[in-house]
Design a protein around this motif. Sequence first.
Motif, PDB file in Angstrom:
ATOM      1  N   LEU A 145      44.008  49.264  45.302  1.00  0.00           N
ATOM      2  CA  LEU A 145      44.015  47.917  45.881  1.00  0.00           C
ATOM      3  C   LEU A 145      44.460  47.884  47.344  1.00  0.00           C
ATOM      4  CD1 LEU A 145      45.287  45.751  42.886  1.00  0.00           C
ATOM      5  CD2 LEU A 145      42.962  45.956  43.758  1.00  0.00           C
ATOM      6  N   PRO A 146      45.551  48.579  47.715  1.00  0.00           N
ATOM      7  CA  PRO A 146      45.912  48.581  49.141  1.00  0.00           C
ATOM      8  C   PRO A 146      44.798  49.137  50.029  1.00  0.00           C
ATOM      9  CG  PRO A 146      47.747  49.357  47.822  1.00  0.00           C
ATOM     10  CD  PRO A 146      46.577  49.257  46.901  1.00  0.00           C
ATOM     11  N   ARG A 147      44.140  50.176  49.545  1.00  0.00           N
ATOM     12  CA  ARG A 147      43.045  50.755  50.330  1.00  0.00           C
ATOM     13  C   ARG A 147      41.878  49.772  50.438  1.00  0.00           C
ATOM     14  NH1 ARG A 147      39.881  56.451  49.015  1.00  0.00           N
ATOM     15  NH2 ARG A 147      38.575  56.462  50.868  1.00  0.00           N
ATOM     16  N   LEU A 148      41.584  49.043  49.353  1.00  0.00           N
ATOM     17  CA  LEU A 148      40.519  48.042  49.384  1.00  0.00           C
ATOM     18  C   LEU A 148      40.865  46.947  50.384  1.00  0.00           C
ATOM     19  CD1 LEU A 148      37.943  46.683  48.381  1.00  0.00           C
ATOM     20  CD2 LEU A 148      39.242  45.790  46.435  1.00  0.00           C
ATOM     21  N   TYR A 149      42.098  46.509  50.362  1.00  0.00           N
ATOM     22  CA  TYR A 149      42.533  45.463  51.306  1.00  0.00           C
ATOM     23  C   TYR A 149      42.381  45.942  52.744  1.00  0.00           C
ATOM     24  CZ  TYR A 149      45.637  42.388  53.941  1.00  0.00           C
ATOM     25  OH  TYR A 149      46.146  41.533  54.874  1.00  0.00           O
ATOM     26  N   GLN A 150      42.853  47.154  53.025  1.00  0.00           N
ATOM     27  CA  GLN A 150      42.789  47.685  54.384  1.00  0.00           C
ATOM     28  C   GLN A 150      41.348  47.894  54.839  1.00  0.00           C
ATOM     29  OE1 GLN A 150      45.190  51.160  53.864  1.00  0.00           O
ATOM     30  NE2 GLN A 150      47.091  49.999  53.662  1.00  0.00           N
ATOM     31  N   THR A 151      40.493  48.312  53.915  1.00  0.00           N
ATOM     32  CA  THR A 151      39.085  48.542  54.248  1.00  0.00           C
ATOM     33  C   THR A 151      38.398  47.240  54.635  1.00  0.00           C
ATOM     34  OG1 THR A 151      38.975  50.410  52.703  1.00  0.00           O
ATOM     35  CG2 THR A 151      36.886  49.430  53.385  1.00  0.00           C
ATOM     36  N   VAL A 152      38.629  46.181  53.863  1.00  0.00           N
ATOM     37  CA  VAL A 152      38.037  44.877  54.156  1.00  0.00           C
ATOM     38  C   VAL A 152      38.547  44.357  55.503  1.00  0.00           C
ATOM     39  CG1 VAL A 152      37.936  42.455  53.441  1.00  0.00           C
ATOM     40  CG2 VAL A 152      37.594  44.268  51.753  1.00  0.00           C
ATOM     41  N   GLN A 209      28.058  51.138  37.890  1.00  0.00           N
ATOM     42  CA  GLN A 209      27.286  49.923  37.669  1.00  0.00           C
ATOM     43  C   GLN A 209      27.930  48.710  38.351  1.00  0.00           C
ATOM     44  OE1 GLN A 209      26.745  48.979  33.545  1.00  0.00           O
ATOM     45  NE2 GLN A 209      25.065  47.568  33.909  1.00  0.00           N
ATOM     46  N   ASP A 210      27.095  47.935  39.084  1.00  0.00           N
ATOM     47  CA  ASP A 210      27.532  46.689  39.736  1.00  0.00           C
ATOM     48  C   ASP A 210      28.757  46.896  40.621  1.00  0.00           C
ATOM     49  OD1 ASP A 210      25.511  45.319  38.382  1.00  0.00           O
ATOM     50  OD2 ASP A 210      26.804  44.876  36.677  1.00  0.00           O
ATOM     51  N   ARG A 211      28.810  47.999  41.344  1.00  0.00           N
ATOM     52  CA  ARG A 211      30.002  48.301  42.139  1.00  0.00           C
ATOM     53  C   ARG A 211      30.250  47.251  43.218  1.00  0.00           C
ATOM     54  NH1 ARG A 211      28.698  53.008  46.568  1.00  0.00           N
ATOM     55  NH2 ARG A 211      26.782  52.109  47.382  1.00  0.00           N
ATOM     56  N   VAL A 212      29.180  46.716  43.840  1.00  0.00           N
ATOM     57  CA  VAL A 212      29.341  45.734  44.912  1.00  0.00           C
ATOM     58  C   VAL A 212      29.881  44.415  44.362  1.00  0.00           C
ATOM     59  CG1 VAL A 212      28.100  44.310  46.589  1.00  0.00           C
ATOM     60  CG2 VAL A 212      27.589  46.755  46.411  1.00  0.00           C
ATOM     61  N   THR A 213      29.270  43.927  43.292  1.00  0.00           N
ATOM     62  CA  THR A 213      29.709  42.663  42.689  1.00  0.00           C
ATOM     63  C   THR A 213      31.129  42.771  42.174  1.00  0.00           C
ATOM     64  OG1 THR A 213      27.438  42.174  42.012  1.00  0.00           O
ATOM     65  CG2 THR A 213      29.189  40.945  40.921  1.00  0.00           C
ATOM     66  N   LYS A 214      31.451  43.889  41.558  1.00  0.00           N
ATOM     67  CA  LYS A 214      32.785  44.077  40.993  1.00  0.00           C
ATOM     68  C   LYS A 214      33.847  44.177  42.086  1.00  0.00           C
ATOM     69  CE  LYS A 214      31.286  46.177  36.655  1.00  0.00           C
ATOM     70  NZ  LYS A 214      31.202  47.422  35.850  1.00  0.00           N
ATOM     71  N   LEU A 215      33.516  44.797  43.213  1.00  0.00           N
ATOM     72  CA  LEU A 215      34.472  44.878  44.315  1.00  0.00           C
ATOM     73  C   LEU A 215      34.800  43.487  44.847  1.00  0.00           C
ATOM     74  CD1 LEU A 215      33.627  47.909  46.641  1.00  0.00           C
ATOM     75  CD2 LEU A 215      35.726  47.485  45.386  1.00  0.00           C
ATOM     76  N   ASP A 216      33.759  42.656  44.967  1.00  0.00           N
ATOM     77  CA  ASP A 216      33.947  41.273  45.413  1.00  0.00           C
ATOM     78  C   ASP A 216      34.873  40.533  44.448  1.00  0.00           C
ATOM     79  OD1 ASP A 216      33.783  38.739  46.413  1.00  0.00           O
ATOM     80  OD2 ASP A 216      31.616  38.618  46.403  1.00  0.00           O
ATOM     81  N   ASP A 217      34.603  40.679  43.149  1.00  0.00           N
ATOM     82  CA  ASP A 217      35.415  39.997  42.130  1.00  0.00           C
ATOM     83  C   ASP A 217      36.872  40.475  42.165  1.00  0.00           C
ATOM     84  OD1 ASP A 217      33.164  38.650  41.318  1.00  0.00           O
ATOM     85  OD2 ASP A 217      32.745  39.969  39.620  1.00  0.00           O
ATOM     86  N   ILE A 218      37.048  41.789  42.302  1.00  0.00           N
ATOM     87  CA  ILE A 218      38.403  42.362  42.319  1.00  0.00           C
ATOM     88  C   ILE A 218      39.186  41.870  43.535  1.00  0.00           C
ATOM     89  CG2 ILE A 218      39.674  44.524  42.680  1.00  0.00           C
ATOM     90  CD1 ILE A 218      37.547  45.875  40.881  1.00  0.00           C
ATOM     91  N   CYS A 267      38.738  39.087  45.242  1.00  0.00           N
ATOM     92  CA  CYS A 267      39.052  37.664  45.112  1.00  0.00           C
ATOM     93  C   CYS A 267      40.177  37.415  44.109  1.00  0.00           C
ATOM     94  CB  CYS A 267      37.798  36.885  44.702  1.00  0.00           C
ATOM     95  SG  CYS A 267      36.561  36.779  46.019  1.00  0.00           S
ATOM     96  N   LYS A 268      40.222  38.199  43.040  1.00  0.00           N
ATOM     97  CA  LYS A 268      41.233  37.988  42.005  1.00  0.00           C
ATOM     98  C   LYS A 268      42.590  38.561  42.384  1.00  0.00           C
ATOM     99  CE  LYS A 268      42.314  38.744  37.129  1.00  0.00           C
ATOM    100  NZ  LYS A 268      41.833  39.249  35.813  1.00  0.00           N
ATOM    101  N   TYR A 269      42.609  39.780  42.907  1.00  0.00           N
ATOM    102  CA  TYR A 269      43.875  40.480  43.112  1.00  0.00           C
ATOM    103  C   TYR A 269      44.376  40.494  44.556  1.00  0.00           C
ATOM    104  CZ  TYR A 269      43.107  42.272  38.394  1.00  0.00           C
ATOM    105  OH  TYR A 269      42.901  42.375  37.041  1.00  0.00           O
ATOM    106  N   LEU A 270      43.483  40.326  45.526  1.00  0.00           N
ATOM    107  CA  LEU A 270      43.899  40.481  46.914  1.00  0.00           C
ATOM    108  C   LEU A 270      43.802  39.212  47.748  1.00  0.00           C
ATOM    109  CD1 LEU A 270      42.348  43.992  47.630  1.00  0.00           C
ATOM    110  CD2 LEU A 270      44.753  43.430  47.266  1.00  0.00           C
ATOM    111  N   LEU A 271      42.945  38.287  47.356  1.00  0.00           N
ATOM    112  CA  LEU A 271      42.807  37.054  48.131  1.00  0.00           C
ATOM    113  C   LEU A 271      44.119  36.267  48.199  1.00  0.00           C
ATOM    114  CD1 LEU A 271      40.989  35.284  49.797  1.00  0.00           C
ATOM    115  CD2 LEU A 271      40.221  34.149  47.692  1.00  0.00           C
ATOM    116  N   PRO A 272      44.880  36.153  47.079  1.00  0.00           N
ATOM    117  CA  PRO A 272      46.166  35.449  47.177  1.00  0.00           C
ATOM    118  C   PRO A 272      47.098  36.091  48.205  1.00  0.00           C
ATOM    119  CG  PRO A 272      45.548  35.735  44.882  1.00  0.00           C
ATOM    120  CD  PRO A 272      44.584  36.556  45.681  1.00  0.00           C
TER     121      PRO A 272
END
Length: 215
Positions: free
Chosen positions: A27-34, A63-72, A74-79
Amino acid sequence: MAIKKYLETQNISLTHPPWIGGMEIDLPRLYQTVQTLGGLKEVIEKKKWPRVSELMKIPKSAQDRVTKLDDIYCKYLLPYDTLSPAEREKLFDEVETEWAKRESRGLLKAQQKLPTQEACVEGDSDPEDSEVEECITKGRNIALNAFYRIARNTMSMYFKTTEPSAQEVEQEYWKHVTMRQNHICVHSGSIDSGSWGYGFAVSKKQSFFEASMES
């Protein structure tokens, strides 16, 4: 820790990081990447999620890696993303304080255990230690074919060749352990074989392969 702590205030549980293709997402890496790509709004408007997937080294076979990344996100990092700099700094201070207390307790435990460990080495006692190391947690029950899929996806994330040597795998693992920059989950499988050890099925005729463990 800051992300997890803030999610708890929003009643969002993060017992285990979310999965894509059987692999835990850092998750931290996903946040930093975005953030590196301009932030969530930029990523959505410019349709940069495929680029995020590439930078996260998520295999195209997932499977659905792009859609799932968006969902993840929004759920865990957007707040967490919506926090002001002052709110985030306060959160960091709270985490640092908690971590310092944690380290102090760990040091105290280590000092208290030292005589017991020495006695064990000398063969005077066989102490029982029911505590599990913090980095080792109970995993999820998964089917063997899912375990193979995770292994295949993991190989494609970290290695250019499909069959890296055991030495290459070992070097890659310890590189991440030493650098401590990314979340890495190492899966292990065990089967109750009637004796101590770990096992993996190797064929339909053979239920498991038992390997002895040495310390």
